[in-house]
Write an enzyme that holds these catalytic residues in place. Structure first.
Site, PDB file in Angstrom:
ATOM      1  N   TYR A 297       0.981  -1.149  -0.005  1.00 62.17           N
ATOM      2  CA  TYR A 297      -0.153  -0.002   0.041  1.00 62.17           C
ATOM      3  C   TYR A 297       1.061   1.116  -0.015  1.00 62.17           C
ATOM      4  O   TYR A 297       1.645   1.322   0.759  1.00 62.17           O
ATOM      5  CB  TYR A 297      -0.760   0.054   1.382  1.00 62.17           C
ATOM      6  CG  TYR A 297      -2.040  -1.047   1.194  1.00 62.17           C
ATOM      7  CD1 TYR A 297      -3.186  -0.418   0.576  1.00 62.17           C
ATOM      8  CD2 TYR A 297      -2.009  -2.315   1.724  1.00 62.17           C
ATOM      9  CE1 TYR A 297      -4.340  -1.089   0.487  1.00 62.17           C
ATOM     10  CE2 TYR A 297      -3.115  -2.722   1.755  1.00 62.17           C
ATOM     11  CZ  TYR A 297      -4.397  -2.582   1.174  1.00 62.17           C
ATOM     12  OH  TYR A 297      -5.488  -3.092   1.039  1.00 62.17           O
TER      13      TYR A 297
ATOM     14  N   LYS B  11       9.156   5.887  -4.788  1.00 56.19           N
ATOM     15  CA  LYS B  11      10.200   4.846  -3.884  1.00 56.19           C
ATOM     16  C   LYS B  11       9.494   3.386  -4.090  1.00 56.19           C
ATOM     17  O   LYS B  11      10.321   2.558  -4.284  1.00 56.19           O
ATOM     18  CB  LYS B  11      10.105   5.205  -2.309  1.00 56.19           C
ATOM     19  CG  LYS B  11      11.118   4.168  -1.528  1.00 56.19           C
ATOM     20  CD  LYS B  11      11.399   4.639  -0.304  1.00 56.19           C
ATOM     21  CE  LYS B  11      12.174   3.697   0.305  1.00 56.19           C
ATOM     22  NZ  LYS B  11      13.613   4.172   0.563  1.00 56.19           N
TER      23      LYS B  11
ATOM     24  N   ILE C 149       2.470  -2.890   4.216  1.00 54.53           N
ATOM     25  CA  ILE C 149       2.291  -1.453   4.425  1.00 54.53           C
ATOM     26  C   ILE C 149       3.747  -0.824   4.350  1.00 54.53           C
ATOM     27  O   ILE C 149       3.654   0.593   4.476  1.00 54.53           O
ATOM     28  CB  ILE C 149       1.520  -0.998   5.700  1.00 54.53           C
ATOM     29  CG1 ILE C 149       1.988  -1.907   6.771  1.00 54.53           C
ATOM     30  CG2 ILE C 149      -0.006  -1.206   5.368  1.00 54.53           C
ATOM     31  CD1 ILE C 149       2.423  -0.890   7.969  1.00 54.53           C
TER      32      ILE C 149
ATOM     33  N   ASP D  99       0.097 -40.303  -3.590  1.00 54.66           N
ATOM     34  CA  ASP D  99      -0.801 -40.636  -4.524  1.00 54.66           C
ATOM     35  C   ASP D  99      -1.082 -39.529  -5.241  1.00 54.66           C
ATOM     36  O   ASP D  99      -0.628 -38.282  -5.110  1.00 54.66           O
ATOM     37  CB  ASP D  99      -2.155 -41.293  -3.771  1.00 54.66           C
ATOM     38  CG  ASP D  99      -2.777 -40.447  -2.809  1.00 54.66           C
ATOM     39  OD1 ASP D  99      -2.433 -39.285  -2.618  1.00 54.66           O
ATOM     40  OD2 ASP D  99      -3.891 -40.804  -2.298  1.00 54.66           O
TER      41      ASP D  99
HETATM   42  N1  COA Z   1       5.586   2.932   0.276  1.00 54.58           N
HETATM   43  C1  COA Z   1       6.837   3.345  -0.220  1.00 54.58           C
HETATM   44  N2  COA Z   1       7.515   3.702   0.673  1.00 54.58           N
HETATM   45  C2  COA Z   1       7.530   3.643   2.004  1.00 54.58           C
HETATM   46  C3  COA Z   1       6.185   3.057   2.512  1.00 54.58           C
HETATM   47  C4  COA Z   1       5.234   2.549   1.487  1.00 54.58           C
HETATM   48  N3  COA Z   1       4.192   2.147   1.960  1.00 54.58           N
HETATM   49  N4  COA Z   1       6.354   3.265   3.748  1.00 54.58           N
HETATM   50  C5  COA Z   1       7.618   3.848   4.216  1.00 54.58           C
HETATM   51  N5  COA Z   1       8.123   4.363   3.001  1.00 54.58           N
HETATM   52  C6  COA Z   1       9.569   4.841   2.736  1.00 54.58           C
HETATM   53  C7  COA Z   1       9.759   6.081   3.320  1.00 54.58           C
HETATM   54  O1  COA Z   1       9.246   7.202   2.576  1.00 54.58           O
HETATM   55  C8  COA Z   1      11.177   6.156   3.812  1.00 54.58           C
HETATM   56  O2  COA Z   1      11.771   6.554   2.668  1.00 54.58           O
HETATM   57  P1  COA Z   1      13.339   7.139   2.579  1.00 54.58           P
HETATM   58  O3  COA Z   1      14.082   6.613   3.470  1.00 54.58           O
HETATM   59  O4  COA Z   1      13.726   7.298   1.184  1.00 54.58           O
HETATM   60  O5  COA Z   1      12.948   8.608   3.097  1.00 54.58           O
HETATM   61  C9  COA Z   1      11.507   4.803   4.049  1.00 54.58           C
HETATM   62  O6  COA Z   1      10.432   3.939   3.617  1.00 54.58           O
HETATM   63  C10 COA Z   1      11.293   4.379   5.604  1.00 54.58           C
HETATM   64  O7  COA Z   1      10.098   4.786   6.081  1.00 54.58           O
HETATM   65  P2  COA Z   1      10.054   4.911   7.652  1.00 54.58           P
HETATM   66  O8  COA Z   1      10.519   6.179   7.922  1.00 54.58           O
HETATM   67  O9  COA Z   1      10.342   3.818   8.415  1.00 54.58           O
HETATM   68  O10 COA Z   1       8.148   5.205   7.692  1.00 54.58           O
HETATM   69  P3  COA Z   1       7.534   6.366   7.650  1.00 54.58           P
HETATM   70  O11 COA Z   1       7.404   6.947   9.119  1.00 54.58           O
HETATM   71  O12 COA Z   1       7.952   7.446   6.650  1.00 54.58           O
HETATM   72  O13 COA Z   1       6.034   5.526   7.154  1.00 54.58           O
HETATM   73  C11 COA Z   1       3.810   4.708   7.605  1.00 54.58           C
HETATM   74  C12 COA Z   1       5.274   4.963   8.173  1.00 54.58           C
HETATM   75  C13 COA Z   1       2.895   3.641   8.189  1.00 54.58           C
HETATM   76  C14 COA Z   1       3.026   6.117   7.569  1.00 54.58           C
HETATM   77  C15 COA Z   1       3.923   4.090   5.939  1.00 54.58           C
HETATM   78  O14 COA Z   1       4.645   3.093   5.979  1.00 54.58           O
HETATM   79  C16 COA Z   1       2.844   4.087   5.211  1.00 54.58           C
HETATM   80  O15 COA Z   1       2.370   5.233   4.910  1.00 54.58           O
HETATM   81  N6  COA Z   1       2.049   2.837   4.903  1.00 54.58           N
HETATM   82  C17 COA Z   1       1.098   2.766   3.910  1.00 54.58           C
HETATM   83  C18 COA Z   1       0.078   3.053   4.705  1.00 54.58           C
HETATM   84  C19 COA Z   1      -1.366   2.648   4.165  1.00 54.58           C
HETATM   85  O16 COA Z   1      -1.246   2.934   3.098  1.00 54.58           O
HETATM   86  N7  COA Z   1      -2.468   2.422   4.852  1.00 54.58           N
HETATM   87  C20 COA Z   1      -3.607   1.964   4.186  1.00 54.58           C
HETATM   88  C21 COA Z   1      -3.976   0.735   4.017  1.00 54.58           C
HETATM   89  S1  COA Z   1      -3.585  -0.244   5.379  1.00 54.58           S
END
Ligand code: COA
Ligand code: MG
Length: 301
Positions: free
Chosen positions: A19, A30, A232, A280
């Site tokens: 997601y 990314k 996620i 089998d």
């Molecule tokens: N897709 C793409 N990239 C992601 C990502 C995702 N779902 N989640 C994190 N990243 C990236 C971040 O941008 C960061 O990139 P960078 O190092 O280049 O700056 C890296 O991965 C590390 O991320 P991190 O700092 O550990 O997490 P965060 O605080 O940025 O994000 C969440 C945490 C939970 C907000 C995020 O993972 C997210 O938005 N997930 C999807 C949520 C969603 O769509 N929910 C609805 C369906 S259940």
């Protein structure tokens, strides 16, 4: 609709389905570089109400301009009862996603309505009829009761996704770490997906720090017969891809089972013994499934 010159959409097998909030351009870029099997560009719960318009534009543009490599490109629209679904579809269809994920897919009517809008858009845009798949998010008691009609509503339906948290809220289930309370729902979803020849995508593990928890849950899902799992966070990709890829030991075992079966079939025997266990036809079929998954993952020719 599903009559003349309709092609069944070709969706590759998805082990991990990531997601990404649809209004987050940086995360979308990314995600496209991570070589994950599938990406869901989200317009629903991952996007705040006052960011829906922005997300529609960002997703449409990303689909047109970013190279997603071999990742399948899915878009999750808002549920129809919100009044947003039709605008979501109009915004993203010209950018030709591989599939539309329909949340709260509680009845065949919701699938038919989605199918109708997609078909009209395909016609208006000059796309092949049936080029875009539908994946149904099964996340209410009503959806589970209606599974056979949801699965057969349209040939576009190529997969079922299990929405554990929404189902738990709907049914009043108490969530526990081992998820025993969800076993019936998970197994039923797998049975229907198999019966209708579709992919079955398991629940999200929202804890992206404790990777042991993720590994246990992924293995459990693979053992239940799911073909993949929603995720996620990028840290979850490797573990989920591995859990849904046959291990070298299981590939070797499957090859041995098939070799043995070929010999004993030629001798006119249906069942034979291998290392103290009976082989089998059902065992042979399971071995064939493992080898076809290994082939899809490029592990064997
Ligand atoms: N897709 C793409 N990239 C992601 C990502 C995702 N779902 N989640 C994190 N990243 C990236 C971040 O941008 C960061 O990139 P960078 O190092 O280049 O700056 C890296 O991965 C590390 O991320 P991190 O700092 O550990 O997490 P965060 O605080 O940025 O994000 C969440 C945490 C939970 C907000 C995020 O993972 C997210 O938005 N997930 C999807 C949520 C969603 O769509 N929910 C609805 C369906 S259940
Ligand atoms: Mg939800």
């Amino acid at each position: 609709m599903a009559g003349y010159n309709f092609n069944v959409p070709e969706l590759e097998d998805i082990r991990a389905l990531l997601y990404v909030p649809g209004n987050d351009q940086k995360k979308i870029a990314k995600a496209a570089s991570l070589m994950v099997d599938g990406i869901i560009l989200d317009l629903e719960d991952g996007v705040a109400d006052n960011r829906k318009d922005e997300a529609r534009v960002t997703i449409a543009e990303a689909l047109r301009t970013i190279d997603f490599g071999n990742s399948e490109r899915l878009v999750r629209i808002n549920p129809f009862y919100t009044g947003r679904a039709e605008r979501d579809l109009q915004a993203v269809m010209p950018s030709k996603p591989d599939a539309i994920v329909v949340p709260k897919a509680n009845s065949a009517e919701i699938i038919l309505e989605t199918d109708r809008i997609i078909s009209a858009a395909e016609l208006a845009l000059g796309l092949n009829s049936g080029s875009i798949a539908i994946i149904a998010l099964i996340e209410s008691a009503k959806a589970f009761v209606n599974l056979p009609s949801i699965c057969s509503a349209s040939p576009r339906v190529q997969g079922l996704i299990f929405g554990a948290e929404d189902l738990a809220a709907d049914v009043g289930v108490t969530r526990t770490p081992f998820a025993l309370e969800l076993l019936y729902a998970r197994s039923t979803l797998v049975m229907h997906a198999t019966a209708f020849g579709m992919q079955a995508i398991d629940m999200v593990q929202t804890n992206f720090i404790n990777l042991e928890l993720l590994e246990t849950e992924s293995r459990q899902g693979a053992e239940l017969g799911f073909s993949g799992k929603q995720i996620i966070h990028p840290a979850q990709i490797e573990i989920v891809h591995a859990a849904y890829t046959p291990s070298p030991e299981s590939i070797e075992r499957a090859q041995k089972i098939l070799e043995g079966a070929q010999k004993t079939q030629a001798d006119g025997r249906g069942a034979y013994s291998l290392d103290g266990e009976m082989v089998d036809l059902p065992v042979v079929k399971r071995a064939e499934t493992i080898l076809s998954r290994a082939r899809a993952a490029g592990l064997i020719p």
